[in-house]
Design a protein around this motif. Structure first.
Motif, PDB file in Angstrom:
ATOM      1  N   THR A   1     111.690  57.972  87.128  1.00 55.55           N
ATOM      2  CA  THR A   1     110.861  56.947  87.747  1.00 55.55           C
ATOM      3  C   THR A   1     110.382  57.484  89.090  1.00 55.55           C
ATOM      4  OG1 THR A   1     110.752  54.614  88.393  1.00 55.55           O
ATOM      5  CG2 THR A   1     112.811  55.758  88.842  1.00 55.55           C
ATOM      6  N   GLY A   2     109.548  56.714  89.773  1.00 55.48           N
ATOM      7  CA  GLY A   2     109.072  57.220  91.047  1.00 55.48           C
ATOM      8  C   GLY A   2     108.135  56.266  91.744  1.00 55.48           C
ATOM      9  N   ASP A   3     107.545  56.755  92.822  1.00 56.78           N
ATOM     10  CA  ASP A   3     106.649  55.932  93.630  1.00 56.78           C
ATOM     11  C   ASP A   3     105.505  56.788  94.148  1.00 56.78           C
ATOM     12  OD1 ASP A   3     108.545  53.411  94.174  1.00 56.78           O
ATOM     13  OD2 ASP A   3     109.707  55.261  94.229  1.00 56.78           O
ATOM     14  N   ARG A   4     104.378  56.128  94.355  1.00 58.41           N
ATOM     15  CA  ARG A   4     103.243  56.822  94.935  1.00 58.41           C
ATOM     16  C   ARG A   4     103.416  56.891  96.454  1.00 58.41           C
ATOM     17  NH1 ARG A   4      98.074  55.316  92.896  1.00 58.41           N
ATOM     18  NH2 ARG A   4      97.838  54.109  94.783  1.00 58.41           N
ATOM     19  N   PRO A   5     103.240  58.067  97.046  1.00 61.35           N
ATOM     20  CA  PRO A   5     103.349  58.135  98.507  1.00 61.35           C
ATOM     21  C   PRO A   5     102.056  57.658  99.173  1.00 61.35           C
ATOM     22  CG  PRO A   5     102.988  60.319  97.628  1.00 61.35           C
ATOM     23  CD  PRO A   5     103.056  59.389  96.451  1.00 61.35           C
TER      24      PRO A   5
ATOM     25  N   ALA B   1      99.716  37.638  94.387  1.00 65.21           N
ATOM     26  CA  ALA B   1     100.606  37.847  93.243  1.00 65.21           C
ATOM     27  C   ALA B   1     101.499  39.083  93.353  1.00 65.21           C
ATOM     28  CB  ALA B   1      99.799  37.920  91.958  1.00 65.21           C
ATOM     29  N   LYS B   2     101.132  40.071  94.121  1.00 67.36           N
ATOM     30  CA  LYS B   2     101.979  41.257  94.189  1.00 67.36           C
ATOM     31  C   LYS B   2     102.054  41.807  95.606  1.00 67.36           C
ATOM     32  CE  LYS B   2     102.679  45.845  92.273  1.00 67.36           C
ATOM     33  NZ  LYS B   2     101.958  47.043  92.587  1.00 67.36           N
ATOM     34  N   MET B   3     103.273  41.932  96.106  1.00 66.47           N
ATOM     35  CA  MET B   3     103.447  42.649  97.360  1.00 66.47           C
ATOM     36  C   MET B   3     103.104  44.102  97.071  1.00 66.47           C
ATOM     37  SD  MET B   3     106.822  43.017  99.778  1.00 66.47           S
ATOM     38  CE  MET B   3     106.783  41.360 100.382  1.00 66.47           C
ATOM     39  N   SER B   4     102.239  44.677  97.882  1.00 61.21           N
ATOM     40  CA  SER B   4     101.790  46.034  97.591  1.00 61.21           C
ATOM     41  C   SER B   4     101.476  46.780  98.873  1.00 61.21           C
ATOM     42  CB  SER B   4     100.556  45.948  96.695  1.00 61.21           C
ATOM     43  OG  SER B   4      99.893  47.178  96.681  1.00 61.21           O
ATOM     44  N   LYS B   5     101.795  48.074  98.857  1.00 66.48           N
ATOM     45  CA  LYS B   5     101.495  48.911 100.019  1.00 66.48           C
ATOM     46  C   LYS B   5     100.022  48.828 100.358  1.00 66.48           C
ATOM     47  CE  LYS B   5     104.157  52.743  98.135  1.00 66.48           C
ATOM     48  NZ  LYS B   5     103.471  52.960  96.852  1.00 66.48           N
ATOM     49  N   SER B   6      99.188  48.762  99.318  1.00 70.59           N
ATOM     50  CA  SER B   6      97.746  48.839  99.547  1.00 70.59           C
ATOM     51  C   SER B   6      97.140  47.502  99.961  1.00 70.59           C
ATOM     52  CB  SER B   6      97.040  49.319  98.285  1.00 70.59           C
ATOM     53  OG  SER B   6      97.676  50.461  97.788  1.00 70.59           O
ATOM     54  N   LEU B   7      97.904  46.417  99.919  1.00 76.38           N
ATOM     55  CA  LEU B   7      97.311  45.098 100.203  1.00 76.38           C
ATOM     56  C   LEU B   7      97.711  44.542 101.570  1.00 76.38           C
ATOM     57  CD1 LEU B   7      97.665  43.357  96.697  1.00 76.38           C
ATOM     58  CD2 LEU B   7      95.645  44.474  97.662  1.00 76.38           C
TER      59      LEU B   7
ATOM     60  N   VAL C   1     113.691  45.360  95.189  1.00 74.41           N
ATOM     61  CA  VAL C   1     114.204  44.568  94.059  1.00 74.41           C
ATOM     62  C   VAL C   1     113.569  44.978  92.739  1.00 74.41           C
ATOM     63  CG1 VAL C   1     114.901  42.540  95.377  1.00 74.41           C
ATOM     64  CG2 VAL C   1     112.584  42.675  94.494  1.00 74.41           C
ATOM     65  N   GLY C   2     112.314  45.487  92.797  1.00 78.51           N
ATOM     66  CA  GLY C   2     111.602  45.821  91.568  1.00 78.51           C
ATOM     67  C   GLY C   2     112.098  47.098  90.925  1.00 78.51           C
ATOM     68  N   SER C   3     112.644  48.007  91.714  1.00 75.81           N
ATOM     69  CA  SER C   3     112.957  49.297  91.118  1.00 75.81           C
ATOM     70  C   SER C   3     114.112  50.045  91.817  1.00 75.81           C
ATOM     71  CB  SER C   3     111.686  50.142  91.108  1.00 75.81           C
ATOM     72  OG  SER C   3     111.931  51.427  90.653  1.00 75.81           O
TER      73      SER C   3
END
Ligand code: ATP
Ligand code: MG
Length: 337
Positions: free
Chosen positions: A8-12, A200-206, A22-24
């Motif tokens: 698994t992973g995440d976008r930097p 609807a979604k907590m997001s780095k980009s928002l 909590v999601g991952s």
């Protein structure tokens, strides 16, 4: 006996937030610590380029931040292989090979990608790399023969796409080299936590996130400015609990769920102000995040050690991915000499 493999992973694209936690991240640490798995954790810088191609600085800076977040939540390089996607050339070759097994129409139907395309307002100029990033995720997962993929709910379509590719590949080349993965999702409601703005979604980009690295002051300030029930104006007014982000977070993070239930009843009935519930949420989040922040600060003071962890992890991951690529090329008859 070989252990089941996790990938698994995440976008930097920024620091990690409580949605990632909590999601991952929490699931990864939990699975890692059972000792029953062989986890690979990837910082997906190539994927981050699919919508940030002209902003490589952001990706470079975020890469180190994401590594700090990993170590802060308890990912342990002695138990998990932490690596950087762009350092594994085999992933790109696998992506190209899989691309021929997926139709453009299928890519355009992916609900997560569809939603992200709207959100990012690419208009008519969606980068081809962005549309095809689920294929590159299939390469990431299959290169390690991962069977367990701990991710948030938005990743379900990517797993379905990966399974389709695995089946198509194995059928087309009469082989069983590739392995189908399963998602490992958090409990209901935690797989996609909403943003501070109620989005609807907590997001780095928002720009609607509480980051694992936020200071105590910033956390408090963000909590106090959270979206609640816009019709709950006076303390005595009955308030809406459903869809109230403060309560959504309390459901997830508060250790005393009986108390949360009492607060909900009081709020719905009228007589409980937003400030009170926010102050309680602040207390809960401070308690969750303080130890994470402290560990993060320790690693932050030792960037050379963090770089060594990423380098060693990338070298190990590269060997594994190269092995799979050789098997894939053999299955396809691409090794001519
Ligand atoms: P970006 O906006 O750049 O796409 P992101 O915040 O969506 O960033 P990703 O790196 O795309 O983060 O996602 C990493 C992992 O975190 C995925 O498994 C994803 O499902 C999970 N995740 C991301 N946001 C949330 C959220 N709000 N709630 C639960 N899980 C999340
Ligand atoms: Mg994302």
């Amino acid at each position: 006996m070989t252990k089941p493999i996790i990938l698994t992973g995440d976008r930097p694209t920024g620091k990690l937030h409580i949605g990632h936690f909590v999601g991952s991240l929490e699931n990864r640490v939990k699975l890692q610590n059972t000792g029953k798995y062989d986890p690979y954790i990837m910082i997906a810088d190539m994927q981050a380029l699919t919508d940030n191609a002209r902003d490589p600085e952001k990706i470079h800076n975020s890469l180190f931040q994401v590594a700090l977040d990993y170590l802060a939540v308890g990912l342990d390089p002695a138990k998990s292989t932490i690596f950087i996607q762009s350092q594994i050339p085999a992933l790109n070759e696998l992506t190209m090979i899989y691309m021929n097994l997926v139709s453009v129409a299928r890519l355009e139907r992916n609900p997560t990608v569809k939603h992200e395309i709207q959100q990012k307002s690419f208009n008519e100029s969606v980068p081809a790399g962005f549309l095809t990033y689920p294929v590159s995720q299939a390469a990431d997962i299959t290169a390690f023969k991962a069977t367990v993929v701990p991710v948030g709910d938005d990743q379900e379509p990517m797993l379905e796409q990966t399974r389709e590719i695995v089946r198509s590949f194995n059928r087309a080349y009469h082989t069983d080299v590739l392995v189908e993965p399963e998602g490992y999702f958090p409990p209901k409601g935690e797989g996609r936590i909403p943003g501070l703005d109620g989005n609807a979604k907590m997001s780095k980009s928002l720009n609607n996130a509480i980051y694992l690295s936020d200071s105590a002051d910033v956390i408090k300030q963000k909590v106090m400015s959270m979206y609640t029930d816009p019709n709950h104006i006076h303390v005595e007014d009955p308030g809406q609990v459903e869809g109230n982000t403060v309560f959504t977070y309390l459901d997830i993070f508060a250790p005393d769920q009986e108390h949360v239930q009492e607060l909900k009843e009081q709020y719905a009935h009228g007589g409980l102000g937003d400030v009170k519930i926010k102050l309680y949420l602040n207390e809960v989040l401070q308690a969750t995040l303080a130890p994470i922040r402290a560990r993060r600060e320790q690693y932050e003071q030792n960037p050379a050690a963090v770089a060594d962890i990423l380098k060693a992890g990338s070298q190990k991951a590269n060997q594994v991915a190269e092995r799979t690529l050789t098997e894939v090329r053999n299955a396809m008859g691409l090794n001519y000499f």
